[in-house]
Design an enzyme around this catalytic site. Structure first.
Site, mmCIF file in Angstrom:
data_model
loop_
_atom_site.group_PDB
_atom_site.id
_atom_site.type_symbol
_atom_site.label_atom_id
_atom_site.label_comp_id
_atom_site.label_asym_id
_atom_site.label_seq_id
_atom_site.Cartn_x
_atom_site.Cartn_y
_atom_site.Cartn_z
ATOM 1 N N HIS A 57 -2.155 0.282 -4.745
ATOM 2 C CA HIS A 57 -3.045 -0.313 -3.749
ATOM 3 C C HIS A 57 -4.292 0.519 -3.490
ATOM 4 C CE1 HIS A 57 0.655 -2.682 -2.067
ATOM 5 N NE2 HIS A 57 0.245 -3.113 -3.239
ATOM 6 N N CYS A 111 -22.466 -1.617 -8.037
ATOM 7 C CA CYS A 111 -22.288 -1.146 -9.416
ATOM 8 C C CYS A 111 -20.835 -0.825 -9.761
ATOM 9 C CB CYS A 111 -23.180 0.060 -9.695
ATOM 10 S SG CYS A 111 -22.686 1.549 -8.796
HETATM 11 N N1 APR Z 1 12.855 6.997 5.087
HETATM 12 C C1 APR Z 1 13.146 5.949 4.288
HETATM 13 N N2 APR Z 1 12.731 4.686 4.553
HETATM 14 C C2 APR Z 1 12.020 4.477 5.659
HETATM 15 C C3 APR Z 1 11.681 5.529 6.551
HETATM 16 C C4 APR Z 1 12.129 6.839 6.237
HETATM 17 N N3 APR Z 1 11.872 7.891 7.008
HETATM 18 N N4 APR Z 1 10.944 4.993 7.560
HETATM 19 C C5 APR Z 1 10.845 3.683 7.314
HETATM 20 N N5 APR Z 1 11.488 3.357 6.164
HETATM 21 C C6 APR Z 1 11.587 2.046 5.505
HETATM 22 C C7 APR Z 1 11.593 0.876 6.444
HETATM 23 O O1 APR Z 1 12.919 0.580 6.864
HETATM 24 C C8 APR Z 1 11.020 -0.246 5.568
HETATM 25 O O2 APR Z 1 12.041 -0.917 4.857
HETATM 26 O O3 APR Z 1 10.449 1.896 4.708
HETATM 27 C C9 APR Z 1 10.148 0.517 4.560
HETATM 28 C C10 APR Z 1 8.664 0.337 4.770
HETATM 29 O O4 APR Z 1 8.347 -1.000 4.552
HETATM 30 P P1 APR Z 1 6.857 -1.579 4.751
HETATM 31 O O5 APR Z 1 6.297 -1.079 6.053
HETATM 32 O O6 APR Z 1 6.921 -3.037 4.512
HETATM 33 O O7 APR Z 1 6.023 -0.813 3.628
HETATM 34 P P2 APR Z 1 5.801 -1.162 2.100
HETATM 35 O O8 APR Z 1 7.039 -1.729 1.495
HETATM 36 O O9 APR Z 1 5.194 0.047 1.497
HETATM 37 O O10 APR Z 1 4.714 -2.282 2.223
HETATM 38 C C11 APR Z 1 4.041 -2.712 1.076
HETATM 39 O O11 APR Z 1 2.382 -3.878 2.372
HETATM 40 O O12 APR Z 1 1.530 -3.134 4.414
HETATM 41 C C12 APR Z 1 1.201 -3.519 3.092
HETATM 42 O O13 APR Z 1 -0.337 -2.821 1.464
HETATM 43 C C13 APR Z 1 0.590 -2.353 2.417
HETATM 44 O O14 APR Z 1 1.372 -0.983 0.615
HETATM 45 C C14 APR Z 1 1.773 -1.738 1.717
HETATM 46 C C15 APR Z 1 2.590 -2.955 1.320
#
Ligand code: APR
Length: 244
Positions: A124, A135
């Site tokens: 991302h 450009c």
């Molecule tokens: N350790 C492990 N897992 C964790 C922790 C932790 N300390 N804290 C939170 N989590 C988990 C949550 O339970 C959740 O399932 O990490 C996950 C984060 O999920 P999202 O917030 O949905 O993040 P992500 O999957 O990276 O989202 C994908 O969506 O917000 C957009 O573009 C953004 O790159 C991002 C994409």
């Protein structure tokens, strides 16, 4: 998860990793949570009265680039003092041991590189990079940017070099990610909810191509049952135990 089954699962993951020549790690917002990176969803995703998901769009930038830049400068300011945590560092250690390693991340915070990971594919983009809307030149810039920053080469309007909601991922980046996922023998999926494509399908894709797939997450995700092992808990506590 009780300590006994945790230990059994850790042993299964360690064994799979020790046999694998090609290993991929896929990370999401959860790996940066313990560094203090605010998430895009829920209450933390609010800036003034705007939802972050409404500002991180090409439409918002076309309508009001000043507002979007103000939001990104605010986010950059929040992220600047944050440091990699034990989970980021564990992946650096793993990379040093595996003959072919690739880290695919959905995070734009740059913490994997800051930790010392070398083979990093940022699906991302990266909040510390800017791209010229004229450009196309991409540069790294960690300074506080003016409200409407201009390209040093052509004078065009700069934008954050991140993939916004509704935009496609760079096909070259995507292609490299899927190739690695298809050819790896072990895939670790850490801190991603599995709600956002294409990363959400990478685990099953790797599994179909014969890889061992393990997940580390605070809670179960839609694909949890389809993986070989899931460790429920904090990445900063569990990942160092996987790599130790
Ligand atoms: N350790 C492990 N897992 C964790 C922790 C932790 N300390 N804290 C939170 N989590 C988990 C949550 O339970 C959740 O399932 O990490 C996950 C984060 O999920 P999202 O917030 O949905 O993040 P992500 O999957 O990276 O989202 C994908 O969506 O917000 C957009 O573009 C953004 O790159 C991002 C994409």
């Amino acid at each position: 998860m009780d300590e006994k089954s945790l230990k059994e699962n850790l042993a299964v993951i360690r064994q799979a990793l020790s046999r694998a020549h090609r290993v991929v790690a896929l990370t999401g917002a959860g790996i940066s949570a313990e560094s203090g990176v605010p998430t895009f969803r829920g209450a933390e995703g609010l800036w003034r009265h705007y939802r972050a998901t409404d500002l991180a769009t090409p439409e918002a930038f076309a309508r009001d680039p000043r507002l979007v830049w103000e939001f990104y400068n605010w986010r950059r300011d929040l992220l600047a003092p944050l440091r990699p945590n034990a989970a980021h560092l564990a992946l650096v250690e793993l990379e040093g041991r595996v003959p072919e390693f690739l880290l695919i991340t959905q995070n734009i915070d740059g913490l994997h590189r800051a930790a010392g990971s070398r083979q990093v594919l940022e699906l991302h983009g990266n909040i510390w990079q800017v791209r010229c809307t004229g450009c196309g030149r991409i540069t790294e810039d960690r300074t506080l940017l003016p409200e409407l920053p201009a390209c040093g080469a052509c004078g065009g309007l700069l934008r954050p070099h991140v993939v916004w909601f509704g935009e496609s991922l760079d096909p070259m980046v995507l292609n490299r990610a899927f190739k690695a996922v298809e050819s790896c023998q072990a895939l670790l999926i850490i801190g991603t909810s599995g709600n956002v494509q294409p990363a959400a399908s990478m685990g099953l894709h790797a599994r179909r191509h014969g890889a061992f797939v393990a997940e580390i997450n605070l809670e179960a995700t839609p694909a949890t049952g389809a993986y070989d092992v899931t460790l429920l808990g904090k990445a900063g506590e569990l990942l160092p135990r996987v790599v130790r």
